[in-house]
Write a protein that holds these residues in place. Sequence first.
Motif, PDB file in Angstrom:
ATOM      1  N   LYS A   2       0.855  -1.186   0.000  1.00  0.00           N
ATOM      2  CA  LYS A   2       0.000   0.000   0.000  1.00  0.00           C
ATOM      3  C   LYS A   2       0.891   1.237   0.000  1.00  0.00           C
ATOM      4  O   LYS A   2       1.754   1.394   0.876  1.00  0.00           O
ATOM      5  N   ALA A   3       0.706   2.099  -1.002  1.00  0.00           N
ATOM      6  CA  ALA A   3       1.562   3.276  -1.156  1.00  0.00           C
ATOM      7  C   ALA A   3       0.738   4.548  -1.161  1.00  0.00           C
ATOM      8  O   ALA A   3      -0.368   4.593  -1.697  1.00  0.00           O
ATOM      9  N   LEU A   4       1.312   5.593  -0.576  1.00  0.00           N
ATOM     10  CA  LEU A   4       0.696   6.918  -0.551  1.00  0.00           C
ATOM     11  C   LEU A   4       1.697   7.898  -1.154  1.00  0.00           C
ATOM     12  O   LEU A   4       2.827   8.011  -0.668  1.00  0.00           O
ATOM     13  N   VAL A   5       1.287   8.575  -2.222  1.00  0.00           N
ATOM     14  CA  VAL A   5       2.156   9.534  -2.905  1.00  0.00           C
ATOM     15  C   VAL A   5       1.582  10.930  -2.710  1.00  0.00           C
ATOM     16  O   VAL A   5       0.438  11.194  -3.074  1.00  0.00           O
ATOM     17  N   ALA A   6       2.385  11.822  -2.135  1.00  0.00           N
ATOM     18  CA  ALA A   6       1.957  13.196  -1.899  1.00  0.00           C
ATOM     19  C   ALA A   6       2.583  14.090  -2.952  1.00  0.00           C
ATOM     20  O   ALA A   6       3.805  14.198  -3.039  1.00  0.00           O
ATOM     21  N   GLY A   7       1.742  14.731  -3.752  1.00  0.00           N
ATOM     22  CA  GLY A   7       2.233  15.579  -4.830  1.00  0.00           C
ATOM     23  C   GLY A   7       1.919  14.962  -6.177  1.00  0.00           C
ATOM     24  O   GLY A   7       2.493  13.942  -6.546  1.00  0.00           O
ATOM     25  N   ALA A   8       0.990  15.571  -6.915  1.00  0.00           N
ATOM     26  CA  ALA A   8       0.547  15.007  -8.200  1.00  0.00           C
ATOM     27  C   ALA A   8       1.148  15.751  -9.376  1.00  0.00           C
ATOM     28  O   ALA A   8       0.520  15.891 -10.425  1.00  0.00           O
ATOM     29  N   ALA A  16       3.126   7.099  -9.012  1.00  0.00           N
ATOM     30  CA  ALA A  16       1.835   6.468  -8.729  1.00  0.00           C
ATOM     31  C   ALA A  16       1.436   5.507  -9.839  1.00  0.00           C
ATOM     32  O   ALA A  16       0.940   4.402  -9.577  1.00  0.00           O
ATOM     33  N   GLN A  17       1.665   5.898 -11.094  1.00  0.00           N
ATOM     34  CA  GLN A  17       1.297   5.044 -12.214  1.00  0.00           C
ATOM     35  C   GLN A  17       2.099   3.753 -12.227  1.00  0.00           C
ATOM     36  O   GLN A  17       1.563   2.666 -12.461  1.00  0.00           O
ATOM     37  N   VAL A  18       3.396   3.872 -11.993  1.00  0.00           N
ATOM     38  CA  VAL A  18       4.239   2.677 -12.006  1.00  0.00           C
ATOM     39  C   VAL A  18       3.857   1.721 -10.881  1.00  0.00           C
ATOM     40  O   VAL A  18       3.718   0.516 -11.081  1.00  0.00           O
ATOM     41  N   LEU A  19       3.667   2.252  -9.693  1.00  0.00           N
ATOM     42  CA  LEU A  19       3.304   1.398  -8.562  1.00  0.00           C
ATOM     43  C   LEU A  19       1.933   0.761  -8.765  1.00  0.00           C
ATOM     44  O   LEU A  19       1.724  -0.404  -8.435  1.00  0.00           O
ATOM     45  N   ASP A  25      -1.651  -1.055  -4.198  1.00  0.00           N
ATOM     46  CA  ASP A  25      -2.768  -0.199  -3.800  1.00  0.00           C
ATOM     47  C   ASP A  25      -2.216   1.207  -3.596  1.00  0.00           C
ATOM     48  O   ASP A  25      -1.498   1.464  -2.622  1.00  0.00           O
ATOM     49  N   VAL A  26      -2.537   2.127  -4.505  1.00  0.00           N
ATOM     50  CA  VAL A  26      -1.893   3.445  -4.516  1.00  0.00           C
ATOM     51  C   VAL A  26      -2.908   4.571  -4.323  1.00  0.00           C
ATOM     52  O   VAL A  26      -3.963   4.583  -4.956  1.00  0.00           O
ATOM     53  N   LEU A  69       5.447   5.713   1.801  1.00  0.00           N
ATOM     54  CA  LEU A  69       4.989   7.063   1.511  1.00  0.00           C
ATOM     55  C   LEU A  69       6.079   7.786   0.735  1.00  0.00           C
ATOM     56  O   LEU A  69       7.251   7.745   1.115  1.00  0.00           O
ATOM     57  N   VAL A  70       5.668   8.436  -0.356  1.00  0.00           N
ATOM     58  CA  VAL A  70       6.597   9.222  -1.163  1.00  0.00           C
ATOM     59  C   VAL A  70       6.143  10.678  -1.133  1.00  0.00           C
ATOM     60  O   VAL A  70       5.048  10.995  -1.589  1.00  0.00           O
TER      61      VAL A  70
END
Length: 218
Positions: A2-8, A16-19, A25-26, A69-70
């Motif tokens: 499960k990943a959380l990416v801050a900043g789009a 986010a797309q690669v993960l 689960d992104v 988290l990124v």
Amino acid sequence: MKALVAGAGRLGTQIAQVLAAAQNDVTLVDLDEDRIAELEGGLAVRLLVGDACGPAFLEHAGALTTDLLVAATGRDEDNLVISLLAKRRFAVPRVAARVNDAENSWLFGHRWGVDIAVPAATPLISLIEEATGATDTVALLRLSKAGVNVIETAITSLSRAAGRALADIALPAGTVIATVIRDGQPTVPTPEVRLRPGDELLLVSHTATEQEIHAAFQ
């Protein structure tokens, strides 16, 4: 995972797309409502509008159960606050943060909750390799939990795929195109997309090697 990416922005969206393409689960979050609206329907990730510097919003976004988290915003101060909250308040096991200004690099360490400090110029694949703990080399990322490879290839004027539609390219078995990055922006890889010199592609495969992907496009 499960990943959380801050900043789009460009970097956060690509991560986010690669993960997500590797069946993780992104969740991708950003303060810019227009940016999130622009991405809706084009990404297989959960999209949320909000300030990742706020503990309540991070909890709402799933930080309590996040494995990775990124912090990939364009502001170093925000990335540091997000990283510190992720590690100290939510005990996220692995935290990666983008360093926009090299002069701030000394701040991006364990005191601020950062496990992996990533300079802005670091290639996408290298960033994800570090963030996920993968150790494969070249442009190849193996996500052991997902059991797939993510391979990056670039189209030049000499590439056999230049000018061809994605639908006309024979991919190795078990391979899909996760995204086409054009002019710095990820695009949805629909069959009618015609490749141009300068395009970068990220492909996900259970079996193909980098050499087989190279043969298909170059």
